[in-house]
Design a protein around this motif. Structure first.
Motif, PDB file in Angstrom:
ATOM      1  N   HIS A 177       0.975  -1.356  -0.155  1.00  0.00           N
ATOM      2  CA  HIS A 177      -0.029  -0.045   0.106  1.00  0.00           C
ATOM      3  C   HIS A 177       0.902   1.209  -0.021  1.00  0.00           C
ATOM      4  O   HIS A 177       0.418   2.329  -0.185  1.00  0.00           O
ATOM      5  N   THR A 178       2.151   1.117   0.315  1.00  0.00           N
ATOM      6  CA  THR A 178       2.966   2.164   0.340  1.00  0.00           C
ATOM      7  C   THR A 178       3.512   2.632  -0.882  1.00  0.00           C
ATOM      8  O   THR A 178       4.450   3.475  -0.973  1.00  0.00           O
ATOM      9  N   SER A 179       3.375   1.571  -2.154  1.00  0.00           N
ATOM     10  CA  SER A 179       4.132   1.724  -3.191  1.00  0.00           C
ATOM     11  C   SER A 179       3.122   2.803  -4.156  1.00  0.00           C
ATOM     12  O   SER A 179       2.238   2.265  -4.622  1.00  0.00           O
ATOM     13  N   ASN A 180       3.620   3.921  -4.186  1.00  0.00           N
ATOM     14  CA  ASN A 180       2.435   5.036  -4.654  1.00  0.00           C
ATOM     15  C   ASN A 180       2.420   4.537  -6.550  1.00  0.00           C
ATOM     16  O   ASN A 180       1.218   4.904  -6.720  1.00  0.00           O
ATOM     17  N   ASP A 181       3.540   4.194  -6.894  1.00  0.00           N
ATOM     18  CA  ASP A 181       3.150   3.991  -8.521  1.00  0.00           C
ATOM     19  C   ASP A 181       2.333   3.027  -8.615  1.00  0.00           C
ATOM     20  O   ASP A 181       1.355   2.804  -9.630  1.00  0.00           O
ATOM     21  N   LEU A 182       2.496   1.751  -7.912  1.00  0.00           N
ATOM     22  CA  LEU A 182       1.670   0.573  -7.985  1.00  0.00           C
ATOM     23  C   LEU A 182       0.351   0.789  -7.582  1.00  0.00           C
ATOM     24  O   LEU A 182      -0.482   0.124  -8.259  1.00  0.00           O
ATOM     25  N   MET A 183       0.020   1.562  -6.585  1.00  0.00           N
ATOM     26  CA  MET A 183      -1.535   1.913  -6.091  1.00  0.00           C
ATOM     27  C   MET A 183      -1.845   2.869  -7.264  1.00  0.00           C
ATOM     28  O   MET A 183      -3.220   2.633  -7.476  1.00  0.00           O
ATOM     29  N   ALA A 184      -1.311   3.705  -7.900  1.00  0.00           N
ATOM     30  CA  ALA A 184      -1.759   4.512  -8.978  1.00  0.00           C
ATOM     31  C   ALA A 184      -2.205   3.733 -10.108  1.00  0.00           C
ATOM     32  O   ALA A 184      -3.237   3.969 -10.926  1.00  0.00           O
ATOM     33  N   GLN A 185      -1.310   2.683 -10.234  1.00  0.00           N
ATOM     34  CA  GLN A 185      -1.934   1.776 -11.511  1.00  0.00           C
ATOM     35  C   GLN A 185      -3.174   1.070 -11.198  1.00  0.00           C
ATOM     36  O   GLN A 185      -3.918   0.809 -11.939  1.00  0.00           O
ATOM     37  N   LEU A 186      -3.405   0.540  -9.816  1.00  0.00           N
ATOM     38  CA  LEU A 186      -4.693  -0.011  -9.474  1.00  0.00           C
ATOM     39  C   LEU A 186      -5.709   0.978  -9.728  1.00  0.00           C
ATOM     40  O   LEU A 186      -6.800   0.769 -10.118  1.00  0.00           O
ATOM     41  N   GLU A 187      -5.728   2.250  -9.217  1.00  0.00           N
ATOM     42  CA  GLU A 187      -6.435   3.281  -9.401  1.00  0.00           C
ATOM     43  C   GLU A 187      -6.781   3.669 -10.733  1.00  0.00           C
ATOM     44  O   GLU A 187      -8.184   3.824 -11.122  1.00  0.00           O
ATOM     45  N   LYS A 188      -5.980   3.529 -11.494  1.00  0.00           N
ATOM     46  CA  LYS A 188      -6.176   3.724 -13.278  1.00  0.00           C
ATOM     47  C   LYS A 188      -7.251   2.394 -13.661  1.00  0.00           C
ATOM     48  O   LYS A 188      -7.959   2.641 -14.452  1.00  0.00           O
ATOM     49  N   ILE A 189      -6.809   1.213 -13.291  1.00  0.00           N
ATOM     50  CA  ILE A 189      -7.593   0.504 -13.703  1.00  0.00           C
ATOM     51  C   ILE A 189      -8.927   0.519 -13.210  1.00  0.00           C
ATOM     52  O   ILE A 189     -10.005   0.007 -14.049  1.00  0.00           O
ATOM     53  N   ASP A 190      -9.205   0.922 -11.996  1.00  0.00           N
ATOM     54  CA  ASP A 190     -10.457   1.097 -11.466  1.00  0.00           C
ATOM     55  C   ASP A 190     -11.058   2.250 -12.511  1.00  0.00           C
ATOM     56  O   ASP A 190     -12.367   2.088 -12.704  1.00  0.00           O
ATOM     57  N   ARG A 191     -10.500   3.100 -12.725  1.00  0.00           N
ATOM     58  CA  ARG A 191     -11.169   4.285 -13.717  1.00  0.00           C
ATOM     59  C   ARG A 191     -11.399   3.539 -15.083  1.00  0.00           C
ATOM     60  O   ARG A 191     -12.787   4.114 -15.498  1.00  0.00           O
ATOM     61  N   VAL A 192     -10.348   2.977 -15.435  1.00  0.00           N
ATOM     62  CA  VAL A 192     -10.526   2.373 -17.038  1.00  0.00           C
ATOM     63  C   VAL A 192     -11.594   1.272 -17.066  1.00  0.00           C
ATOM     64  O   VAL A 192     -12.328   1.202 -18.048  1.00  0.00           O
ATOM     65  N   VAL A 193     -11.511   0.382 -16.409  1.00  0.00           N
ATOM     66  CA  VAL A 193     -12.142  -0.754 -16.423  1.00  0.00           C
ATOM     67  C   VAL A 193     -13.447  -0.912 -15.285  1.00  0.00           C
ATOM     68  O   VAL A 193     -14.523  -1.513 -15.841  1.00  0.00           O
ATOM     69  N   ASP A 194     -13.598   0.053 -14.484  1.00  0.00           N
ATOM     70  CA  ASP A 194     -14.439  -0.241 -13.224  1.00  0.00           C
ATOM     71  C   ASP A 194     -15.007  -1.624 -12.995  1.00  0.00           C
ATOM     72  O   ASP A 194     -16.061  -2.077 -13.266  1.00  0.00           O
ATOM     73  N   PRO A 195     -13.932  -2.414 -12.609  1.00  0.00           N
ATOM     74  CA  PRO A 195     -14.373  -3.870 -12.130  1.00  0.00           C
ATOM     75  C   PRO A 195     -15.355  -3.932 -11.383  1.00  0.00           C
ATOM     76  O   PRO A 195     -15.809  -3.326 -10.308  1.00  0.00           O
ATOM     77  N   ASP A 196     -16.345  -5.006 -11.434  1.00  0.00           N
ATOM     78  CA  ASP A 196     -17.146  -5.405 -10.585  1.00  0.00           C
ATOM     79  C   ASP A 196     -16.813  -5.787  -9.061  1.00  0.00           C
ATOM     80  O   ASP A 196     -17.744  -5.284  -8.208  1.00  0.00           O
ATOM     81  N   LEU A 197     -15.706  -6.719  -9.199  1.00  0.00           N
ATOM     82  CA  LEU A 197     -15.260  -6.963  -7.558  1.00  0.00           C
ATOM     83  C   LEU A 197     -13.728  -6.766  -7.829  1.00  0.00           C
ATOM     84  O   LEU A 197     -13.005  -7.076  -8.879  1.00  0.00           O
ATOM     85  N   THR A 198     -13.220  -6.443  -6.685  1.00  0.00           N
ATOM     86  CA  THR A 198     -11.640  -6.255  -6.389  1.00  0.00           C
ATOM     87  C   THR A 198     -11.375  -7.268  -5.218  1.00  0.00           C
ATOM     88  O   THR A 198     -12.162  -6.834  -4.142  1.00  0.00           O
ATOM     89  N   LEU A 199     -10.638  -8.103  -5.449  1.00  0.00           N
ATOM     90  CA  LEU A 199     -10.562  -9.365  -4.217  1.00  0.00           C
ATOM     91  C   LEU A 199      -9.139  -9.062  -3.868  1.00  0.00           C
ATOM     92  O   LEU A 199      -8.067  -9.117  -4.683  1.00  0.00           O
ATOM     93  N   PHE A 200      -8.888  -9.099  -2.739  1.00  0.00           N
ATOM     94  CA  PHE A 200      -7.536  -9.085  -1.980  1.00  0.00           C
ATOM     95  C   PHE A 200      -7.025 -10.544  -1.485  1.00  0.00           C
ATOM     96  O   PHE A 200      -7.830 -11.273  -1.180  1.00  0.00           O
ATOM     97  N   VAL A 201      -5.883 -10.776  -1.888  1.00  0.00           N
ATOM     98  CA  VAL A 201      -5.381 -12.372  -1.718  1.00  0.00           C
ATOM     99  C   VAL A 201      -4.240 -12.331  -0.926  1.00  0.00           C
ATOM    100  O   VAL A 201      -3.386 -11.280  -0.936  1.00  0.00           O
ATOM    101  N   ASP A 202      -4.218 -13.211   0.355  1.00  0.00           N
ATOM    102  CA  ASP A 202      -3.163 -13.132   0.781  1.00  0.00           C
ATOM    103  C   ASP A 202      -3.039 -14.693   1.704  1.00  0.00           C
ATOM    104  O   ASP A 202      -4.035 -15.379   1.483  1.00  0.00           O
ATOM    105  N   GLU A 203      -1.773 -14.857   2.215  1.00  0.00           N
ATOM    106  CA  GLU A 203      -2.118 -16.169   2.965  1.00  0.00           C
ATOM    107  C   GLU A 203      -2.332 -16.128   4.412  1.00  0.00           C
ATOM    108  O   GLU A 203      -2.362 -15.405   5.143  1.00  0.00           O
ATOM    109  N   ALA A 204      -3.191 -17.372   4.652  1.00  0.00           N
ATOM    110  CA  ALA A 204      -3.823 -17.402   6.037  1.00  0.00           C
ATOM    111  C   ALA A 204      -2.798 -17.719   6.969  1.00  0.00           C
ATOM    112  O   ALA A 204      -2.664 -17.244   8.142  1.00  0.00           O
ATOM    113  N   VAL A 205      -1.396 -18.316   6.694  1.00  0.00           N
ATOM    114  CA  VAL A 205      -0.601 -18.289   7.546  1.00  0.00           C
ATOM    115  C   VAL A 205       0.346 -16.988   7.647  1.00  0.00           C
ATOM    116  O   VAL A 205       0.933 -17.080   8.782  1.00  0.00           O
ATOM    117  N   ALA A 206      -0.155 -16.115   6.990  1.00  0.00           N
ATOM    118  CA  ALA A 206       0.547 -14.714   7.540  1.00  0.00           C
ATOM    119  C   ALA A 206      -0.164 -14.038   8.862  1.00  0.00           C
ATOM    120  O   ALA A 206       0.686 -13.195   9.205  1.00  0.00           O
TER     121      ALA A 206
END
Length: 373
Positions: free
Chosen positions: A270-299
């Motif tokens: 979340h601290t990577s501004n460039d990568l978060m900007a990419q995600l925001e652009k995907i939201d603007r351009v595509v307007d996805p129906d769902l955004t799913l967060f993936v992580d490890e249960a063991v984390a």
């Protein structure tokens, strides 16, 4: 799965049973145990007759208005007299002192299992409120009462935000666009492949889109999955615009009557501004129906923290926890929905494409309480 936490919840049940099922003659307000005849007198004396009479008329059970009117029953906590009277009529009162040490042990067990602090506090408060002052018939077990309280407390925090994922897919205009986000190395790409197979088993076609355009080898990784599953993959050259890739996948799906677009994105913090900007652009351009967060249960706690941070930054709609089969703690599974207000939707439970299951809060609670294998 979650065996360590399951054992700790069972320890809490045992602790409360040991505390609550001691006979009332083992307790007194001044801390000294009265002589055995005192309990016998309570069992056969006028008070017991009065309690029995009260029970027969629908009142007079422990903690009722009749009990409160007795001089010995005044105050917030049940007196020794009340406990004796309840015991004589085949009932047991759960008191604060019965729960104090077991609840402390439960709190430590939850925190050691990576349950987030506010979630642990909510569970403890719900258990306390459910059990304090409750009575039970002696033919039932205190363990059953504890289990019911734990069941309700766990379900309350785990089931936050749940919705019917398959119904959402069925009812939405096609194509449904789902974007996956999370940090590097947690299994996003494999989860996309698994979800594609899960959808295929239910009659839905899907196309994969590689929006992870900057990581070396990303195209090859997702293409391997696409080839194995015989799915169409939309990908651009390394360094391309992630939003353009997902957009092209949506265009392909519309032209070819494909039901679902599954879009990978670069692993990001979340601290990577460039990568978060990419995600925001995907939201603007595509307007996805769902955004799913993936992580490890063991984390554990790290997964909970990241889920909160990603939700703050990108407004996730739900989560997928990978490696759930290797997680003995269960802290992330219990905590993420309550902390983010967004549900866990799937668990990854192995290496195969079929090793993914819909997250069922009721079933998870049953597993933790030993009611389901």
């Amino acid at each position: 799965m979650f065996d360590g936490l399951k054992d700790k919840l069972n320890d809490f049940r045992t602790d409360v049973e040991e505390q609550a099922e001691s006979e009332p003659d083992e307790r007194s307000d001044d801390g000294e145990a009265p002589d055995q005849p005192a309990a016998s007198d309570a069992a056969v004396g006028p008070e017991a007759d009065a309690a029995s009479s009260g029970d027969a008329s629908g009142g007079g059970s422990a903690g009722s208005e009749d009990g409160d009117s007795d001089p010995d029953s005044e105050g917030a906590e049940p007196s020794t007299f009340q406990r004796a009277k309840a015991f004589a009529t085949g009932r047991i009162i759960i008191e604060e002192e019965d729960l104090e040490e077991p609840l402390w042990n439960l709190e430590m067990a939850l925190l050691e299992s990576d349950v987030e602090m506010s979630v642990a506090e909510e569970i403890l408060e719900t258990v306390r409120e459910t059990m304090l002052g409750e009575t039970r018939k002696q033919v039932e077990t205190t363990g059953e009462l504890v289990e019911e309280a734990l069941h309700d407390a766990l379900l309350e925090v785990i089931a936050v935000g749940q919705f019917d994922f398959e119904a959402r897919i069925a009812e939405a205009d096609k194509p449904v666009t789902i974007v996956f986000t999370g940090v590097n190395g947690v299994g996003k790409t494999t989860s996309i492949a698994k979800l594609s197979e899960w959808l295929a088993d239910r009659g839905y076609s899907s196309v994969l889109a590689n929006g992870d355009t900057y990581r070396a080898g990303a195209n090859e990784q997702i293409r391997e999955h696409a080839d194995r599953l015989d799915r169409k993959l939309i990908a651009h050259e390394q360094g391309g615009d992630p939003a353009a890739v997902v957009y092209d996948a949506v265009e392909y799906a519309e032209a070819n009557d494909v039901d679902v677009v599954l879009g990978d994105t670069a692993g990001r913090l979340h601290t990577s501004n460039d990568l978060m900007a990419q995600l925001e652009k995907i939201d603007r351009v595509v307007d996805p129906d769902l955004t799913l967060f993936v992580d490890e249960a063991v984390a554990g706690q790290d997964a909970v923290t990241r889920a909160k941070e990603f939700d703050d930054a990108a407004a996730i709609d739900g989560a997928i926890l990978t490696k759930a089969d290797a997680d003995s703690s269960g802290g992330a599974a219990i905590s993420i929905a309550y902390v983010t207000g967004k549900p866990i939707l799937f668990l990854g439970t192995g290496q195969g494409y079929d090793d993914i299951e819909r997250f069922d809060p009721e079933r998870l609670v049953d597993r933790l309480l030993g009611e389901d294998a």
